[in-house]
Motif scaffolding. Structure first.
Motif, PDB file in Angstrom:
ATOM      1  N   SER A  75      40.539 -87.685 -26.285  1.00  0.00           N
ATOM      2  CA  SER A  75      39.274 -87.330 -26.128  1.00  0.00           C
ATOM      3  C   SER A  75      38.302 -86.852 -27.213  1.00  0.00           C
ATOM      4  O   SER A  75      39.292 -86.246 -28.237  1.00  0.00           O
ATOM      5  CB  SER A  75      39.122 -85.622 -24.729  1.00  0.00           C
ATOM      6  OG  SER A  75      37.912 -85.105 -25.099  1.00  0.00           O
ATOM      7  N   LEU A  76      37.086 -86.876 -27.372  1.00  0.00           N
ATOM      8  CA  LEU A  76      36.706 -86.949 -28.868  1.00  0.00           C
ATOM      9  C   LEU A  76      36.355 -85.357 -29.224  1.00  0.00           C
ATOM     10  O   LEU A  76      36.445 -85.775 -30.121  1.00  0.00           O
ATOM     11  CB  LEU A  76      35.650 -87.702 -29.122  1.00  0.00           C
ATOM     12  CG  LEU A  76      35.220 -89.792 -28.877  1.00  0.00           C
ATOM     13  CD1 LEU A  76      33.451 -89.966 -28.405  1.00  0.00           C
ATOM     14  CD2 LEU A  76      36.612 -90.223 -29.955  1.00  0.00           C
ATOM     15  N   GLU A  77      36.393 -84.685 -27.920  1.00  0.00           N
ATOM     16  CA  GLU A  77      35.733 -83.117 -28.605  1.00  0.00           C
ATOM     17  C   GLU A  77      37.471 -82.316 -29.770  1.00  0.00           C
ATOM     18  O   GLU A  77      37.086 -81.736 -30.342  1.00  0.00           O
ATOM     19  CB  GLU A  77      35.760 -82.317 -27.638  1.00  0.00           C
ATOM     20  CG  GLU A  77      35.000 -82.940 -26.370  1.00  0.00           C
ATOM     21  CD  GLU A  77      34.151 -83.617 -26.929  1.00  0.00           C
ATOM     22  OE1 GLU A  77      33.193 -83.437 -27.452  1.00  0.00           O
ATOM     23  OE2 GLU A  77      33.976 -84.823 -26.132  1.00  0.00           O
ATOM     24  N   ASN A  78      38.904 -82.896 -28.971  1.00  0.00           N
ATOM     25  CA  ASN A  78      39.504 -82.184 -29.416  1.00  0.00           C
ATOM     26  C   ASN A  78      40.346 -83.010 -30.703  1.00  0.00           C
ATOM     27  O   ASN A  78      41.515 -82.962 -30.744  1.00  0.00           O
ATOM     28  CB  ASN A  78      40.922 -82.090 -28.745  1.00  0.00           C
ATOM     29  CG  ASN A  78      40.714 -82.434 -27.364  1.00  0.00           C
ATOM     30  OD1 ASN A  78      40.742 -83.472 -27.324  1.00  0.00           O
ATOM     31  ND2 ASN A  78      40.836 -81.542 -26.463  1.00  0.00           N
ATOM     32  N   VAL A  79      39.719 -84.997 -30.645  1.00  0.00           N
ATOM     33  CA  VAL A  79      41.215 -85.117 -31.920  1.00  0.00           C
ATOM     34  C   VAL A  79      41.132 -85.316 -32.732  1.00  0.00           C
ATOM     35  O   VAL A  79      39.429 -84.329 -33.498  1.00  0.00           O
ATOM     36  CB  VAL A  79      40.632 -86.726 -31.544  1.00  0.00           C
ATOM     37  CG1 VAL A  79      38.433 -87.086 -32.956  1.00  0.00           C
ATOM     38  CG2 VAL A  79      41.634 -87.477 -31.991  1.00  0.00           C
ATOM     39  N   ALA A  80      42.089 -85.092 -34.394  1.00  0.00           N
ATOM     40  CA  ALA A  80      41.579 -84.982 -35.422  1.00  0.00           C
ATOM     41  C   ALA A  80      41.054 -83.636 -35.947  1.00  0.00           C
ATOM     42  O   ALA A  80      41.320 -83.505 -36.468  1.00  0.00           O
ATOM     43  CB  ALA A  80      41.006 -86.281 -35.615  1.00  0.00           C
ATOM     44  N   GLN A  81      41.871 -82.780 -35.058  1.00  0.00           N
ATOM     45  CA  GLN A  81      41.184 -81.038 -35.453  1.00  0.00           C
ATOM     46  C   GLN A  81      41.963 -80.741 -36.643  1.00  0.00           C
ATOM     47  O   GLN A  81      41.769 -79.410 -36.829  1.00  0.00           O
ATOM     48  CB  GLN A  81      41.078 -80.514 -33.922  1.00  0.00           C
ATOM     49  CG  GLN A  81      39.919 -81.056 -33.149  1.00  0.00           C
ATOM     50  CD  GLN A  81      38.930 -80.780 -33.350  1.00  0.00           C
ATOM     51  OE1 GLN A  81      38.077 -80.227 -34.617  1.00  0.00           O
ATOM     52  NE2 GLN A  81      37.949 -81.458 -33.283  1.00  0.00           N
ATOM     53  N   SER A  82      42.945 -80.412 -35.835  1.00  0.00           N
ATOM     54  CA  SER A  82      44.589 -80.337 -36.838  1.00  0.00           C
ATOM     55  C   SER A  82      44.682 -81.927 -37.732  1.00  0.00           C
ATOM     56  O   SER A  82      45.076 -83.068 -37.302  1.00  0.00           O
ATOM     57  CB  SER A  82      45.511 -79.576 -36.516  1.00  0.00           C
ATOM     58  OG  SER A  82      46.362 -81.043 -35.000  1.00  0.00           O
ATOM     59  N   PRO A  83      46.025 -81.496 -38.770  1.00  0.00           N
ATOM     60  CA  PRO A  83      46.646 -82.723 -39.474  1.00  0.00           C
ATOM     61  C   PRO A  83      47.975 -83.496 -38.342  1.00  0.00           C
ATOM     62  O   PRO A  83      47.828 -83.068 -37.795  1.00  0.00           O
ATOM     63  CB  PRO A  83      47.528 -82.348 -40.806  1.00  0.00           C
ATOM     64  CG  PRO A  83      46.736 -80.336 -40.919  1.00  0.00           C
ATOM     65  CD  PRO A  83      46.361 -79.862 -39.496  1.00  0.00           C
ATOM     66  N   PHE A  84      47.468 -84.432 -38.714  1.00  0.00           N
ATOM     67  CA  PHE A  84      48.714 -86.066 -37.945  1.00  0.00           C
ATOM     68  C   PHE A  84      49.991 -85.580 -39.140  1.00  0.00           C
ATOM     69  O   PHE A  84      50.366 -85.431 -39.992  1.00  0.00           O
ATOM     70  CB  PHE A  84      47.999 -87.045 -38.042  1.00  0.00           C
ATOM     71  CG  PHE A  84      47.068 -87.349 -37.446  1.00  0.00           C
ATOM     72  CD1 PHE A  84      46.963 -86.918 -36.307  1.00  0.00           C
ATOM     73  CD2 PHE A  84      45.706 -87.749 -38.351  1.00  0.00           C
ATOM     74  CE1 PHE A  84      44.965 -87.262 -35.282  1.00  0.00           C
ATOM     75  CE2 PHE A  84      44.551 -88.204 -37.946  1.00  0.00           C
ATOM     76  CZ  PHE A  84      44.125 -87.376 -36.393  1.00  0.00           C
ATOM     77  N   ALA A  85      50.788 -85.875 -38.236  1.00  0.00           N
ATOM     78  CA  ALA A  85      52.708 -85.540 -38.133  1.00  0.00           C
ATOM     79  C   ALA A  85      52.272 -86.758 -39.461  1.00  0.00           C
ATOM     80  O   ALA A  85      51.963 -87.693 -39.392  1.00  0.00           O
ATOM     81  CB  ALA A  85      53.140 -85.830 -37.135  1.00  0.00           C
ATOM     82  N   ASP A  86      53.362 -86.114 -40.015  1.00  0.00           N
ATOM     83  CA  ASP A  86      53.858 -87.190 -41.664  1.00  0.00           C
ATOM     84  C   ASP A  86      54.470 -88.522 -41.170  1.00  0.00           C
ATOM     85  O   ASP A  86      53.966 -89.763 -42.059  1.00  0.00           O
ATOM     86  CB  ASP A  86      55.076 -86.844 -42.285  1.00  0.00           C
ATOM     87  CG  ASP A  86      54.413 -85.393 -42.870  1.00  0.00           C
ATOM     88  OD1 ASP A  86      53.703 -84.968 -43.038  1.00  0.00           O
ATOM     89  OD2 ASP A  86      55.403 -84.819 -43.606  1.00  0.00           O
ATOM     90  N   ARG A  87      55.163 -88.927 -40.071  1.00  0.00           N
ATOM     91  CA  ARG A  87      55.006 -90.086 -39.521  1.00  0.00           C
ATOM     92  C   ARG A  87      54.272 -91.206 -39.015  1.00  0.00           C
ATOM     93  O   ARG A  87      55.469 -92.787 -39.273  1.00  0.00           O
ATOM     94  CB  ARG A  87      56.375 -89.830 -37.940  1.00  0.00           C
ATOM     95  CG  ARG A  87      55.689 -89.103 -36.955  1.00  0.00           C
ATOM     96  CD  ARG A  87      56.750 -88.277 -35.665  1.00  0.00           C
ATOM     97  NE  ARG A  87      55.838 -88.651 -34.875  1.00  0.00           N
ATOM     98  CZ  ARG A  87      55.206 -88.855 -33.676  1.00  0.00           C
ATOM     99  NH1 ARG A  87      55.006 -89.779 -33.698  1.00  0.00           N
ATOM    100  NH2 ARG A  87      54.513 -88.546 -32.964  1.00  0.00           N
TER     101      ARG A  87
END
Ligand SMILES: Cc1cc2nc3c(=O)[nH]c(=O)nc-3n(C[C@H](O)[C@H](O)[C@H](O)COP(=O)(O)OP(=O)(O)OC[C@H]3O[C@@H](n4cnc5c(N)ncnc54)[C@H](O)[C@@H]3O)c2cc1C
Length: 283
Positions: free
Chosen positions: A233-245
């Motif tokens: 969902s666009l509402e909660n995408v990218a709200q927190s950092p993505f995993a290093d992998r």
């Protein structure tokens, strides 16, 4: 400075015939070629491609967009193009100052194959292909396969890059480009990111492409992260950092502009912000 033979043909066939006769220094805007000469360098056997009319301009070819090789960054900025091209236009605005954008071309940026070339991440995100022409005909390659290393491409000695082709299926939705340098303008990137995002009517991600430049020998796509975010969902995408992998394809270096660690952290944050810019544009 130019000494010896200088040719400026007006048609492509003539240019390709000259190239078939032996190596030549292809010259477009010269904004990479001349600085690379240094104080005492001299150009010889020059093939100036800027008078070839059908290498210039942008056209709609039905299922794809065609950007002629000698289209300058200023030409591109003036062109009416779908919102998915905003990433390429934003990158174009970052290529030097206005004088450089008036002379520098899209093909020159690709053929120079700098890891920090601003045009490359947006073209990767748009699934762009290059058309390479020689007296024997033409062939197409994905930009992803065309640039093989720093200052290295698949261009053969008798070939010219004649156009950049962008499939309309990949130029849907909105896009963004973010560049981090040590100052705001006229700077070589520490990291840069291009994102193209298409959403469904119920505001989930239908298609996402993400590419990062200046953080590996050749700019690259983050395909695992793209797949992970598909359907979100666009509402909660990218709200927190993505995993290093998800950033494993990057292999940043330490240099005068940045440490490798800072580059990696910057790239991860730019990716997150670029996705948020796209999500906001779709509000
Ligand atoms: C002050 C300054 C600031 C700059 N800032 C930036 C920046 O912020 N970001 C950035 O990405 N770049 C920057 N550049 C680099 C440069 O402006 C761009 O890469 C530009 O797009 C190069 O295009 P050109 O037409 O001038 O290429 P040229 O210098 O003419 O050519 C570059 C290379 O491409 C080859 N070539 C050109 N056209 C063709 C063709 N059709 N077929 C085959 N080979 C070809 C040439 O042989 C050469 O090897 C800067 C340059 C300067 C001088």
């Amino acid at each position: 400075m130019v000494s010896g033979s200088y040719e400026r043909p007006v048609d492509l066939e003539h240019a390709l015939t000259l190239l078939a006769q032996g190596p030549r220094q292809v010259l477009a805007g010269g904004t990479d070629v001349y600085p690379a000469l240094g104080d005492h360098g001299v150009l010889d056997r020059v093939l100036d491609v800027t008078a070839i009319a059908n290498l210039k301009g942008i056209s709609d070819e039905g299922d794809q967009w065609r950007i002629g090789a000698t289209t300058t960054w200023s030409d591109l900025l003036k062109a009416e193009l779908p919102a998915a091209f905003d990433c390429l236009k934003l990158a174009g605005r970052e290529v030097g100052g206005i004088q450089i954008q008036n002379a520098g071309t899209i093909a020159g940026n690709l053929c120079n194959a700098s890891p920090a070339a601003d045009g490359v991440p947006p073209l990767l995100a748009l699934d762009a292909r290059v058309e390479l022409a020689s007296v024997n005909g033409s062939r197409e390659l994905a930009v992803e396969s065309f640039i093989t290393g720093p200052r290295q491409t698949e261009l053969a000695q008798d070939e010219l890059l004649s156009a950049v082709l962008i499939p309309k299926s990949s130029a849907q939705g909105v896009s963004s480009f973010l560049k981090l340098g040590s100052r705001k303008y006229l700077v070589i990137s520490i990291a840069m990111v291009a994102v193209v995002l298409e959403a469904t009517d119920d505001r989930t991600i239908k298609h996402l492409s993400i590419s990062v430049g200046s953080c590996s020998a050749v700019a690259c796509r983050l395909r695992e992260l793209e797949a992970e975010l598909q359907g979100c969902s666009l509402e909660n995408v990218a709200q927190s950092p993505f995993a290093d992998r998800f950033f494993a394809p990057l292999s940043p270096i330490d240099d005068i502009r940045s440490s490798a660690r800072y580059r990696l952290d910057a790239a991860a944050e730019l990716v997150r912000r670029a996705i948020l810019v796209c999500a906001e544009a779709l509000q």
